[in-house]
Design a protein around this motif. Structure first.
Motif, mmCIF file in Angstrom:
data_model
loop_
_atom_site.group_PDB
_atom_site.id
_atom_site.type_symbol
_atom_site.label_atom_id
_atom_site.label_comp_id
_atom_site.label_asym_id
_atom_site.label_seq_id
_atom_site.Cartn_x
_atom_site.Cartn_y
_atom_site.Cartn_z
ATOM 1 N N UNK A 181 43.719 14.011 45.144
ATOM 2 C CA UNK A 181 43.137 14.379 43.857
ATOM 3 C C UNK A 181 41.901 15.232 44.105
ATOM 4 N N UNK A 182 41.876 16.409 43.492
ATOM 5 C CA UNK A 182 40.776 17.337 43.727
ATOM 6 C C UNK A 182 39.759 17.325 42.588
ATOM 7 N N UNK A 183 40.227 17.194 41.366
ATOM 8 C CA UNK A 183 39.329 17.191 40.216
ATOM 9 C C UNK A 183 40.135 17.157 38.936
ATOM 10 N N UNK A 184 39.441 17.086 37.811
ATOM 11 C CA UNK A 184 40.105 17.022 36.510
ATOM 12 C C UNK A 184 39.954 18.339 35.761
ATOM 13 N N UNK A 185 40.987 18.679 35.014
ATOM 14 C CA UNK A 185 40.898 19.813 34.091
ATOM 15 C C UNK A 185 40.272 19.272 32.811
ATOM 16 N N UNK A 186 38.951 19.301 32.751
ATOM 17 C CA UNK A 186 38.215 18.650 31.670
ATOM 18 C C UNK A 186 38.667 19.166 30.301
ATOM 19 N N UNK A 187 38.990 18.212 29.422
ATOM 20 C CA UNK A 187 39.395 18.562 28.068
ATOM 21 C C UNK A 187 40.865 18.883 27.911
ATOM 22 N N UNK A 188 41.600 18.941 29.023
ATOM 23 C CA UNK A 188 43.025 19.255 28.951
ATOM 24 C C UNK A 188 43.821 17.956 28.975
ATOM 25 N N UNK A 189 44.673 17.769 27.993
ATOM 26 C CA UNK A 189 45.568 16.618 27.960
ATOM 27 C C UNK A 189 46.991 17.121 27.752
ATOM 28 N N UNK A 190 47.937 16.309 28.175
ATOM 29 C CA UNK A 190 49.333 16.631 27.910
ATOM 30 C C UNK A 190 49.911 15.538 27.020
ATOM 31 N N UNK A 191 50.506 15.957 25.915
ATOM 32 C CA UNK A 191 51.088 15.042 24.945
ATOM 33 C C UNK A 191 52.605 15.040 25.092
ATOM 34 N N UNK A 192 53.203 13.901 24.763
ATOM 35 C CA UNK A 192 54.648 13.759 24.884
ATOM 36 C C UNK A 192 55.203 13.185 23.583
ATOM 37 N N UNK A 193 56.308 13.773 23.116
ATOM 38 C CA UNK A 193 56.794 13.521 21.764
ATOM 39 C C UNK A 193 58.258 13.081 21.748
ATOM 40 N N UNK A 194 58.588 12.341 20.692
ATOM 41 C CA UNK A 194 59.977 11.976 20.414
ATOM 42 C C UNK A 194 60.376 12.579 19.074
ATOM 43 N N UNK A 195 61.611 13.074 18.997
ATOM 44 C CA UNK A 195 62.151 13.668 17.776
ATOM 45 C C UNK A 195 63.447 12.956 17.405
ATOM 46 N N UNK A 196 63.654 12.786 16.114
ATOM 47 C CA UNK A 196 64.933 12.266 15.651
ATOM 48 C C UNK A 196 65.203 12.784 14.249
ATOM 49 N N UNK A 197 66.443 12.635 13.811
ATOM 50 C CA UNK A 197 66.779 12.973 12.430
ATOM 51 C C UNK A 197 66.373 11.788 11.553
ATOM 52 N N UNK A 198 65.798 12.040 10.370
ATOM 53 C CA UNK A 198 65.365 10.920 9.519
ATOM 54 C C UNK A 198 66.445 9.877 9.276
ATOM 55 N N UNK A 199 67.701 10.300 9.198
ATOM 56 C CA UNK A 199 68.773 9.329 8.949
ATOM 57 C C UNK A 199 68.975 8.379 10.123
ATOM 58 N N UNK A 200 68.504 8.774 11.306
ATOM 59 C CA UNK A 200 68.687 7.919 12.481
ATOM 60 C C UNK A 200 67.699 6.757 12.530
ATOM 61 N N UNK A 201 66.703 6.770 11.653
ATOM 62 C CA UNK A 201 65.660 5.752 11.736
ATOM 63 C C UNK A 201 66.139 4.368 11.329
ATOM 64 N N UNK A 202 67.382 4.253 10.863
ATOM 65 C CA UNK A 202 67.953 2.933 10.629
ATOM 66 C C UNK A 202 68.383 2.263 11.932
ATOM 67 N N UNK A 203 68.447 3.047 12.996
ATOM 68 C CA UNK A 203 68.803 2.484 14.301
ATOM 69 C C UNK A 203 67.667 1.561 14.748
ATOM 70 N N UNK A 204 67.947 0.302 15.072
ATOM 71 C CA UNK A 204 66.878 -0.647 15.428
ATOM 72 C C UNK A 204 65.974 -0.156 16.554
ATOM 73 N N UNK A 205 66.546 0.494 17.562
ATOM 74 C CA UNK A 205 65.728 0.967 18.678
ATOM 75 C C UNK A 205 64.784 2.081 18.235
ATOM 76 N N UNK A 206 65.260 2.951 17.354
ATOM 77 C CA UNK A 206 64.411 4.043 16.887
ATOM 78 C C UNK A 206 63.367 3.556 15.890
ATOM 79 N N UNK A 207 63.701 2.523 15.134
ATOM 80 C CA UNK A 207 62.681 1.913 14.275
ATOM 81 C C UNK A 207 61.495 1.468 15.119
ATOM 82 N N UNK A 208 61.793 0.823 16.231
ATOM 83 C CA UNK A 208 60.732 0.351 17.115
ATOM 84 C C UNK A 208 59.989 1.520 17.742
ATOM 85 N N UNK A 209 60.731 2.485 18.267
ATOM 86 C CA UNK A 209 60.119 3.598 18.986
ATOM 87 C C UNK A 209 59.193 4.405 18.087
ATOM 88 N N UNK A 210 59.581 4.619 16.847
ATOM 89 C CA UNK A 210 58.787 5.450 15.951
ATOM 90 C C UNK A 210 57.730 4.659 15.186
#
Length: 244
Positions: A203-232
């Motif tokens: 580790x050499x140093x930090x890129x101050x102020x830089x973050x990486x975000x990670x996202x999940x996408x689904x179709x609204x109709x899929x939100x009835x799926x129990x696993x996606x209810x939890x995830x979202x």
């Protein structure tokens, strides 16, 4: 040989029937209908493998067992599959893009970004970091990766111009070249243990102020799926009406 249009329509209806059956089992609470949930996950090819695991880790602790069907692909192609109901959820390193206007999106993880180097490169460039990185050899994500733009903005903000010696779609391949001492590189902080495990980079140093975000996408109709209810629902950043 690919499916005909009629075949694709039939497949979409079959998937919907399958999901309705799961919803019925959940509503009735009938032990005879209590079967394993199936979740089809599309993983953007720019997403680090370890990150993708941590993104879906919450659903692995569900009381009902989940059978994951995972495959990688380009983000745009996966979103098209999502709209066609060929996959249930897409994981990616970007907040949106073409074809995501009517999808549900949740930001699941955020990590600061850290800079790594071989011991020799660290010794050469660590003094007065980050200004010492002027003209240093740097391994960059490809230009279609969100992290590339963030790194370029950070370098510009600290008044540094590096020498890009390689560009990579695959983060694992980028790390391999970094371990060989060909250049400095940046990865999310969560990956630090994996990156330094064999002691070929530090580790050499930090890129101050830089973050990486990670996202999940689904179709609204899929939100009835129990696993996606939890995830979202576990994340307060869920936005049901996101636009590009």
């Amino acid at each position: 040989m690919g499916l005909t249009e009629a075949g694709r329509i039939a497949l979409r209806y079959a998937d919907q029937i399958f999901q309705l059956g799961e919803q019925m089992a959940e509503s009735l609470g009938d032990e005879q209908l209590d079967y394993t949930l199936r979740l089809s996950v599309g993983i953007a090819d720019a997403l680090p493998k370890t990150v993708s695991f941590h993104m879906i880790e919450p659903i692995l602790g569900m009381q009902r067992p989940v059978r994951l069907v995972c495959h990688e692909g380009r983000f745009e192609a996966l979103c098209s599959e999502l709209v066609q109901h060929s996959v249930d959820v897409v994981l990616a390193e970007r907040p949106g893009g073409q074809g995501t206007a009517h999808l549900q999106v949740a930001k699941l993880l955020t990590y600061p970004v850290r800079i790594f180097a071989s011991p020799d490169l660290k010794q050469k460039y660590e003094a007065n970091f980050p200004q010492s990185l002027q003209h240093a050899p740097f391994l960059m994500p490809s230009r279609n990766n969100v992290l590339r733009l963030k790194l370029e903005h950070w370098l510009e903000s600290v008044g540094v111009e590096v020498t890009v010696v390689g560009e990579f779609d695959d983060l694992a391949l980028l790390e391999t070249f970094g371990r060989a001492g060909l250049g400095l590189f940046a990865v999310p902080a969560m990956l630090i243990e994996d990156v330094v495990r064999d002691h070929t980079v530090v580790h050499m140093g930090d890129a101050q102020g830089v973050v990486e975000d990670f996202f999940a996408f689904t179709h609204p109709r899929n939100l009835n799926h129990p696993a996606l209810k939890l995830l979202f629902n576990v994340n307060p950043n869920t936005n049901p009406n996101r636009s590009d």
